[in-house]
Design a protein around this motif. Structure first.
Motif, PDB file in Angstrom:
ATOM      1  N   SER A 298       0.943  -1.133  -0.242  1.00  0.00           N
ATOM      2  CA  SER A 298       0.098   0.019  -0.047  1.00  0.00           C
ATOM      3  C   SER A 298       0.960   1.322   0.095  1.00  0.00           C
ATOM      4  O   SER A 298       2.053   1.212   0.501  1.00  0.00           O
ATOM      5  N   ASP A 299       0.478   2.360  -0.667  1.00  0.00           N
ATOM      6  CA  ASP A 299       1.051   3.423  -0.805  1.00  0.00           C
ATOM      7  C   ASP A 299       1.161   4.329   0.444  1.00  0.00           C
ATOM      8  O   ASP A 299       0.211   4.511   1.319  1.00  0.00           O
ATOM      9  N   VAL A 300       2.417   4.852   0.560  1.00  0.00           N
ATOM     10  CA  VAL A 300       2.664   6.105   1.762  1.00  0.00           C
ATOM     11  C   VAL A 300       3.224   7.175   0.615  1.00  0.00           C
ATOM     12  O   VAL A 300       3.688   7.156  -0.157  1.00  0.00           O
ATOM     13  N   ASN A 301       3.022   8.418   1.543  1.00  0.00           N
ATOM     14  CA  ASN A 301       3.685   9.614   0.709  1.00  0.00           C
ATOM     15  C   ASN A 301       5.115   9.713   0.958  1.00  0.00           C
ATOM     16  O   ASN A 301       5.811  10.402   2.126  1.00  0.00           O
ATOM     17  N   ASP A 302       5.764   9.092   0.212  1.00  0.00           N
ATOM     18  CA  ASP A 302       7.387   9.163   0.354  1.00  0.00           C
ATOM     19  C   ASP A 302       7.975   9.671  -1.015  1.00  0.00           C
ATOM     20  O   ASP A 302       8.963   9.726  -1.131  1.00  0.00           O
ATOM     21  N   ASN A 303       7.049  10.525  -1.912  1.00  0.00           N
ATOM     22  CA  ASN A 303       7.447  10.962  -3.073  1.00  0.00           C
ATOM     23  C   ASN A 303       7.034  12.462  -3.125  1.00  0.00           C
ATOM     24  O   ASN A 303       5.806  12.682  -2.877  1.00  0.00           O
ATOM     25  N   PRO A 304       7.607  13.451  -3.378  1.00  0.00           N
ATOM     26  CA  PRO A 304       7.090  14.781  -3.701  1.00  0.00           C
ATOM     27  C   PRO A 304       6.663  15.015  -4.988  1.00  0.00           C
ATOM     28  O   PRO A 304       7.112  14.279  -6.099  1.00  0.00           O
ATOM     29  N   PRO A 305       5.808  16.016  -5.112  1.00  0.00           N
ATOM     30  CA  PRO A 305       5.273  16.318  -6.734  1.00  0.00           C
ATOM     31  C   PRO A 305       6.284  16.891  -7.366  1.00  0.00           C
ATOM     32  O   PRO A 305       7.460  17.527  -6.876  1.00  0.00           O
ATOM     33  N   HIS A 392      -1.006  16.370   1.958  1.00  0.00           N
ATOM     34  CA  HIS A 392      -0.829  15.240   3.207  1.00  0.00           C
ATOM     35  C   HIS A 392       0.451  15.000   3.391  1.00  0.00           C
ATOM     36  O   HIS A 392       1.087  13.988   2.590  1.00  0.00           O
ATOM     37  N   ILE A 393       1.122  15.387   4.230  1.00  0.00           N
ATOM     38  CA  ILE A 393       2.574  15.076   4.466  1.00  0.00           C
ATOM     39  C   ILE A 393       2.662  13.889   5.500  1.00  0.00           C
ATOM     40  O   ILE A 393       2.012  14.104   6.498  1.00  0.00           O
ATOM     41  N   ASP A 394       3.581  13.083   5.194  1.00  0.00           N
ATOM     42  CA  ASP A 394       3.940  11.911   6.287  1.00  0.00           C
ATOM     43  C   ASP A 394       5.056  12.198   6.937  1.00  0.00           C
ATOM     44  O   ASP A 394       6.189  12.247   6.301  1.00  0.00           O
ATOM     45  N   PRO A 395       5.053  12.528   8.299  1.00  0.00           N
ATOM     46  CA  PRO A 395       6.235  13.006   8.898  1.00  0.00           C
ATOM     47  C   PRO A 395       7.375  12.115   9.032  1.00  0.00           C
ATOM     48  O   PRO A 395       8.441  12.468   9.261  1.00  0.00           O
ATOM     49  N   ARG A 396       7.110  10.901   8.621  1.00  0.00           N
ATOM     50  CA  ARG A 396       8.351   9.880   8.745  1.00  0.00           C
ATOM     51  C   ARG A 396       9.153  10.237   7.569  1.00  0.00           C
ATOM     52  O   ARG A 396      10.340   9.768   7.504  1.00  0.00           O
TER      53      ARG A 396
END
Length: 595
Positions: A298-305, A392-396
């Motif tokens: 499943s996806d997490v937000n680990d890439n910027p636009p 939505h930013i993932d602090p990790r």
């Protein structure tokens, strides 16, 4: 009933059971696979040893109350009674143990399960053995003379694990029972003939990408129809056949975990894992079953636009309507769903108040729109700096850098063939009602805002001047009087002037012109109404007979002021006079009185 079994007789019985077990195993060797043979050897060997070493010594004890004991041996009697309570029912003379038969065994002859024997049997043929209960006569058959019990069919422990039967010894001639019926059990002994099965498979599971090693993924479960208590036939061990080195499985709990750190969904999203469950504790010869587990990251937000390009060029006509989109920019994000959503803003540039950018919720494009009117003749281009930032930013993953990107947008304003522009949005003209025909009332002016500056022609919209009271010079926009005016008939005239480009007749502008007609004193006063006065013959001098008033259609700036007098032929009449009414506030009202 009294029965007696001496030591030699029981020894013979014990020997029979041993011989039965060994022969059963030997007969299977020729018909069963090598794997089953090895398994049977492991199963029967300890049982045979136990039977040989333990049971004879146990059964050598006296069997019933009729057995002779040494006189005065109370201790021996007590011990004997305890053993009888444990091993035998003192009221019967049956001699057997619980019986077993190996499942799935088949051979050329029926399988000998065991032998029933009573100590009442002297060896003659007067006793007849009868068997009843589960499967008696069909599955299990007894030799009525010897008491031998045979299994006539192949048995399946998973179908039925044990059979409860009843044995009885009767007189062969009279069929009278020699013993009460006695119940016993034949247990079907398990062999490893069932492979593990994953009833709930195939499985599907998800785990977040970039998970640390040891993150729980899912748990699988296999079942084995073999006996979970006897031996290792149902003792399962789990392993991975396909899916390493990405995942691991706990051998005994079947919990699947991640085995490789930082697995990236954008590199590979789905993994096909094959899990094996093997019985016999995983040892050689065990049966196995497999299932598949499809694991999706499943996806997490680990890439910027990231903008597809650093510079965008757009052109727009200067007459574009406000709110119209003039172009789209796109910041791509390798993530999906909520993690890929971005917002757009204009952060720098000389058109921050002229343009705006919004986000298309469906495509995640940035749409640039016009906020204020554009004018090619005033400003021909704009430069903007736009920014796309994740919502939505993932602090990790903040250490991975800013989750935003910027791009430059250049907008060129193109000249449009605009309609003429009047020097004023409205015009107000004044003219006296006695103005001469063809006199100039005023002038309107307009110009073409385009660089080409087309000449302008003027005209009057005749729908607003149906009586054609006015004309306009097509070249210079001067408005002239075409017919006489009468303020008392119409004080205001509202007409529309049309300006048209000579090079493009579709470019037209309109402006309203209000013409006010000014008053001149061209109307004589008139009495407001006809007057008829009456005077009594005894009227007194100075008595007011009538008050008269007058009106005038003209409209002087300071209001009306009338002078009243009697007609010339009445001036010398001594009976009546007219004078200003001092008490009247309106100067057009005078009293007529007698002298």
């Amino acid at each position: 009933m009294t029965g007696k079994l001496n030591g030699s007789c029981f020894s013979h019985l014990s020997y029979f059971y041993i011989d039965c077990a060994v022969n059963t195993w030997r007969s299977s060797c020729g018909t069963m696979p090598e794997r089953l043979t090895e398994m049977l050897m492991d199963t029967w060997t300890p049982l045979i040893i136990l039977w040989i070493t333990v049971l004879p010594s146990i059964y050598m004890a006296p069997m019933n109350q009729s057995q002779v004991l040494p006189s005065g041996s109370s201790t021996g009697l007590k011990r004997l009674n305890e053993e009888q309570r444990v091993l035998y029912r003192s009221k019967r003379g049956w001699v057997w143990n619980q019986m077993f038969v190996l499942e799935e065994f088949s051979g050329p002859e029926p399988i000998l399960v065991g032998r029933l024997h009573t100590d009442l049997d002297p060896g003659s043929s007067k006793i007849k053995y009868i068997l009843s209960g589960d499967g008696a006569g069909t599955i299990f058959v007894i030799n009525d003379k010897t008491g031998d019990i045979h299994a006539m069919k192949r048995l399946d422990r998973e179908e039925k694990a044990e059979y409860t039967l009843t044995a009885q010894a009767v007189d062969r001639d009279t069929n009278q029972p020699l013993e009460p019926p006695s119940e016993f059990i034949i247990k079907v002994q398990d062999i490893n003939d069932n492979a593990p099965e994953f009833v709930e498979g195939p499985y599907h599971a998800t785990v977040p990408e970039m998970s640390v090693v040891g993150t729980f993924v899912t748990k699988v479960t296999a079942t084995d129809a073999d006996d979970p208590v006897y031996g290792n036939s149902a003792k399962l061990v789990y392993s991975i056949l396909e899916g390493q080195p990405y995942f691991s499985i706990e051998p005994h709990t079947a919990i699947i975990k991640t085995a490789l750190p930082n697995m990236d969904r954008e590199a590979k999203e789905e993994y096909f894992v094959v899990i094996q469950a093997k019985d016999m504790g995983g040892h050689m010869g065990g049966l196995s079953g497999t299932t598949t587990v499809t694991i999706t990251l499943s996806d997490v937000n680990d890439n910027p636009p990231k903008f597809a390009q650093s510079l965008y060029h757009f052109s727009v006509m200067e007459d574009v309507a406000l709110g119209e989109p003039i172009g789209r920019v796109k910041a791509n994000d390798l993530d999906i769903g909520e993690n890929a959503k971005s917002s757009y803003d204009i952060i720098e540039g000389d058109g921050m108040d002229v343009f705006e950018i919004t986000t298309d919720a469906q495509t995640q494009d940035g749409i640039i729109r016009v906020r204020k009117p554009l004018d090619f003749e005033t400003k021909k281009s704009y430069t903007l700096k736009v920014e796309a930032a994740n919502i939505h930013i993932d602090p990790r993953f903040l250490s991975g850098g800013p989750f935003k990107d910027t791009a430059t947008v250049k907008i060129v304003v193109e000249d449009a063939d605009e309609p003429p522009v009047f020097s004023s949005p409205t015009y107000l003209l004044e003219v006296h009602e006695n103005a001469a025909l063809n006199s100039v009332l005023g002038q309107v002016t307009a110009h073409d805002p385009d660089v080409s500056s087309s000449p302008i022609r003027f005209s009057i919209d005749r729908h607003t001047d149906l009586e054609r009271q006015f004309n306009i010079n097509a070249e210079d926009g001067k408005i002239t009087l075409a017919t006489p005016l009468d303020r008392e008939t119409s004080t205001w005239h509202n007409i529309t002037i049309v300006a048209t480009e000579t090079r493009n007749h579709s470019q037209v502008s309109r402006v309203p012109v209000a013409i006010k007609v000014l008053d001149v004193n061209d109307n004589a006063p008139e009495f407001a109404s006809e007057h008829e006065a009456f005077l009594c013959e005894n009227g007194k001098p100075g008595q007011v007979i009538q008050i008269v008033s007058a009106v005038d259609k003209d409209d002087p700036k300071n209001g009306h002021y009338f002078l009243y007098s009697l007609l010339p032929e009445m001036v010398n009449n001594p009976n009546f006079t007219i004078k200003k009414n001092e008490g009247c506030r309106t100067p057009d009202r005078f009293p007529l009185s007698s002298p």
